[in-house]
Design an enzyme around this catalytic site. Structure first.
Site, PDB file in Angstrom:
ATOM      1  N   ASP A 184       0.892  -1.194  -0.120  1.00 33.88           N
ATOM      2  CA  ASP A 184      -0.016   0.001   0.048  1.00 33.88           C
ATOM      3  C   ASP A 184       0.935   1.268   0.034  1.00 33.88           C
ATOM      4  O   ASP A 184       1.633   1.516   1.012  1.00 33.88           O
ATOM      5  CB  ASP A 184      -0.872   0.069   0.959  1.00 33.88           C
ATOM      6  N   HIS A 186      -0.510   4.115  -0.145  1.00 36.16           N
ATOM      7  CA  HIS A 186      -1.261   4.906   0.804  1.00 36.16           C
ATOM      8  C   HIS A 186      -1.243   6.531   0.041  1.00 36.16           C
ATOM      9  O   HIS A 186      -1.763   7.539   0.797  1.00 36.16           O
ATOM     10  CB  HIS A 186      -0.704   5.077   2.306  1.00 36.16           C
ATOM     11  N   GLU A 210      -1.135  -0.545  -4.179  1.00 40.87           N
ATOM     12  CA  GLU A 210      -2.317   0.299  -3.780  1.00 40.87           C
ATOM     13  C   GLU A 210      -2.016   1.735  -3.575  1.00 40.87           C
ATOM     14  O   GLU A 210      -1.002   2.184  -2.925  1.00 40.87           O
ATOM     15  CB  GLU A 210      -3.139  -0.420  -2.369  1.00 40.87           C
ATOM     16  N   GLU A 236     -10.727   3.140  -2.200  1.00 44.38           N
ATOM     17  CA  GLU A 236     -11.480   3.572  -1.090  1.00 44.38           C
ATOM     18  C   GLU A 236     -11.668   4.869  -0.817  1.00 44.38           C
ATOM     19  O   GLU A 236     -12.540   5.324  -0.061  1.00 44.38           O
ATOM     20  CB  GLU A 236     -10.238   3.085  -0.106  1.00 44.38           C
ATOM     21  N   HIS A 286     -11.969  -2.814  -0.081  1.00 40.75           N
ATOM     22  CA  HIS A 286     -11.479  -2.229   1.026  1.00 40.75           C
ATOM     23  C   HIS A 286     -12.317  -2.249   2.413  1.00 40.75           C
ATOM     24  O   HIS A 286     -13.355  -2.006   2.605  1.00 40.75           O
ATOM     25  CB  HIS A 286     -11.012  -0.577   0.592  1.00 40.75           C
TER      26      HIS A 286
END
Length: 395
Positions: A184, A186, A210, A236, A286
């Site tokens: 991730d 982020h 991700e 997400e 998610h």
């Protein structure tokens, strides 16, 4: 004519570690549970529920799609994280009621199952990635075959390449345990750093990367997708089918990650699943959230041909309260009376068989804990990160 199930009560419960549960009751004594968690924005969601309560107490709970369309379309401003998260909790609760009224799991109402079990993954490492090998081995013992980890700590717009080498080594170390690993980003890395890290990770075959860039960058993510073979996942911070559209049309996305507590509940998650299938994009919802959101995801996973893997928040680092002395920590199973339905076997959980969402919520514990939490603790807030020069960095 079937008897209407008029909504008589809509309640919200702020509970640790950072969740917002929704309880909907009808005049025929049916109770449905939803989750409208929006991490770090609890009070805004509670305000949105005051509006939904005014609009829908007295409405027929059977009319899920009309309530959804009214909540979404019947006001000038629509969409966004706050309104969609509030709508999500209501929608999930209405599906729970519908399944309980008819005595079947929600997945039966969505067309029936296309699989016999549901693959899941767990988190390792926190925002300062360390001890990932030890955590990965723990996840293997817990039954997982795949994990996800944060790639980096805070990174500036253009940072030293050495900031990326540790991330690559950690991925290599976790892969050596025999687990598949997703990484991730982020949204912490900007383009100059993200494309470097993506290339460095490519030989080690992550399950996916991700949010390699912020979700405001569909063109740049599409460019990155053309430059690497690693699957790109995101979603997400996208809240409707329309938000996914540019990523799909630009071929920027391999794995869609809508969050059932943010994207409009089971109704919209099911529609996003169908839309992404048309583009040959996998579905991996998610869900670093509570048991209600997780159960809602499982209902859609059972019915979606393009479903690939489900995030599971059991023992995730977010569930640890920063003040352990407060005694208000909670985990995925805390508020459930039947936690065994989430048991992990060979990296999978079983299809939920109970009516509605298939989970039983300990209402007494929810009410007691929520009252204590509101009285003693402020709502959860994510940290604010700054670089060595004092400027804000992406968390």
């Amino acid at each position: 004519m079937p008897t209407p199930s008029l909504i008589t009560k809509l309640e919200v419960f702020r509970v640790p570690p950072r969740w917002l549960f929704v309880r909907v009751e009808t005049q025929d004594n049916l109770v449905g549970w939803g989750e409208g968690t929006l991490e770090g924005h609890t009070e805004a969601i509670e305000g949105a529920y005051a509006d939904l309560r005014e609009r829908f107490v007295g409405a027929d709970a059977d009319n899920i799609q009309d309530i959804w369309q009214t909540a979404y379309r019947a006001r000038f401003y629509r969409g966004g994280p706050v309104l969609m998260s509030a709508l999500s909790g209501l929608d999930i609760a209405l599906w729970d009621i519908k399944g309980k009224k008819l005595g079947v799991p929600v997945w039966q109402l969505l067309g029936g199952k296309v699989r016999e079990r549901i693959k899941v993954y767990g988190w390792i490492g926190g925002d300062s990635p360390s001890d990932v090998v030890e955590n990965a081995l723990e996840r293997r013992q817990q039954g997982f075959t795949a994990v996800k980890m944060n790639g980096t700590d805070a990174v500036s717009w253009l940072d030293s390449p050495s900031e990326l080498l540790d991330a690559v080594q950690r991925v290599k170390d976790v892969r050596a345990t025999g687990l598949d690993v997703a990484v991730d980003f982020h949204g912490r890395l900007h383009k100059s750093m993200a494309k470097q890290l993506a290339k460095l990770l490519e030989p080690h075959q992550p399950l996916f990367i991700e949010e390699p860039l912020l979700p405001t960058q569909p063109e740049e993510i599409a460019d990155l997708a053309r430059a690497i073979s690693t699957p790109i996942a995101l979603g997400e911070r996208l809240f409707t089918r329309s938000d996914f559209r540019p990523y799909l049309e630009k071929r920027a996305l391999d794995v869609a990650q809508p969050d059932v507590a943010h994207c409009g509940g089971i109704s919209e998650l099911h529609r996003i699943a169908a839309l992404t299938e048309m583009y040959d994009v996998a579905l991996a919802p998610h869900c670093p959230l509570g048991p209600i959101a997780f159960a809602a995801c499982l209902q859609v996973a059972v019915t979606s041909p393009n479903f690939a893997i489900q995030e599971m928040s059991w023992k995730i680092h977010y569930n640890k309260h920063p003040d352990e002395a407060a005694g208000l920590e909670a985990d995925l199973h805390t508020y459930m009376s039947n936690p065994s339905v989430f048991d992990i076997v060979d990296g999978h959980v079983a299809v939920l068989q109970g009516p509605g969402l298939g989970i039983e919520i300990n209402e007494g514990l929810v009410r007691e804990t929520s009252a204590k939490y509101i009285a003693e603790q402020k709502p959860w807030r994510n940290p604010v990160w700054r670089g060595e020069d004092g400027s804000v960095r992406e968390w």
